[in-house]
Scaffold this active site. Structure first.
Site, PDB file in Angstrom:
ATOM      1  CE  LYS A 153     -26.112 146.490 131.351  1.00 44.83           C
ATOM      2  NZ  LYS A 153     -26.176 145.656 130.119  1.00 44.83           N
ATOM      3  CG  PHE A 158     -27.429 143.678 125.636  1.00 43.63           C
ATOM      4  CD1 PHE A 158     -26.276 144.447 125.678  1.00 43.63           C
ATOM      5  CD2 PHE A 158     -28.400 143.975 124.693  1.00 43.63           C
ATOM      6  CE1 PHE A 158     -26.093 145.505 124.783  1.00 43.63           C
ATOM      7  CE2 PHE A 158     -28.225 145.027 123.799  1.00 43.63           C
ATOM      8  CZ  PHE A 158     -27.062 145.782 123.846  1.00 43.63           C
ATOM      9  CG  ASP A 162     -28.990 154.459 127.163  1.00 45.09           C
ATOM     10  OD1 ASP A 162     -27.895 154.745 127.701  1.00 45.09           O
ATOM     11  OD2 ASP A 162     -29.061 153.913 126.047  1.00 45.09           O
ATOM     12  CG  ASP A 219     -22.726 148.129 130.281  1.00 45.03           C
ATOM     13  OD1 ASP A 219     -23.150 147.281 131.075  1.00 45.03           O
ATOM     14  OD2 ASP A 219     -22.128 147.834 129.234  1.00 45.03           O
TER      15      ASP A 219
END
Ligand code: IMP
Ligand code: MG
Length: 187
Positions: free
Chosen positions: A135, A156, A104, A107
């Site tokens: 990100k 987030f 997904d 991070d």
């Protein structure tokens, strides 16, 4: 007529709309078709977050492939693949296979980097990584996904498979919750 939605009402900002997600998945599918469409690839979704993205991506392919899932996360130093905790192991043998890890979001990058190393050690012919979201500001290790749908700022996010405290995976878009929900840790 608008129907009150307790889930949508918790969202403060829609960051990536349904249409933008569709366009991003289309573009990723086209690129992957070009790159691995003739290699009978093995797509490995990283549970739980990747299940929505994986199912949309797969249905855009019209070449032979196999699909599998692994539930794993890294809690340690990303230079140490041993820090990968495998909650639920995948079924397929990756030896000699062209693997695309589907997740997904990238991070810190630790999970995907450790997973990549693990699948390489298991003898995969090639390992690529594909994330709907990236990100980059959050990265703690030297890792860049090969395929990225949408780059987002350091916030987030929930929806389209991504959760907060187990909830909001069913939102069809990617959004940011109202700040008091994060602060209170509401479940
Ligand atoms: P990593 O830090 O790159 O190893 O990311 C590990 C996992 O944390 C991702 O695959 C997601 O499942 C989850 N994650 C990271 N950022 C977010 C977010 O903004 N919302 C929801 N889940 C996230
Ligand atoms: Mg994930």
């Amino acid at each position: 007529m608008s129907i009150a939605s307790p889930v949508r009402n918790d969202v403060e900002t829609v960051l990536v709309t349904e249409r933008e997600i569709e366009a991003a998945v289309d573009a990723l599918a086209a690129q992957l078709t070009e790159d691995v469409g003739d290699r009978n690839p093995l797509l490995v979704g990283v549970l739980i977050g990747a299940f929505v993205f994986m199912s949309d991506l797969l249905r855009r392919f019209d070449f032979p492939l196999e699909a599998d899932f692994i539930n794993a996360s890294s809690y340690g130093d990303c230079t140490d693949p041993g820090a990968l905790e495998i909650v639920c192991e995948m079924m397929c043998d990756v030896a000699g296979r062209h693997v695309v890890i589907v997740d997904d979001i990238a991070d810190t990058g630790q999970t995907l980097k450790a997973l990549m190393q693990m699948l390489q050690e298991r003898g995969a012919a090639s390992v690529r990584t594909c994330c709907l979201l990236d990100k980059p500001e959050r990265r703690t290790c030297n890792f860049q996904p090969d395929y990225v749908g949408v780059t987002i700022p350091d916030q987030f996010v929930v929806g389209y498979g991504l959760d907060y405290a187990g909830k909001y995976r069913n939102l069809p878009f990617v959004g940011v919750l109202r700040p008091e929900l994060y602060e209170s840790g509401t479940q």
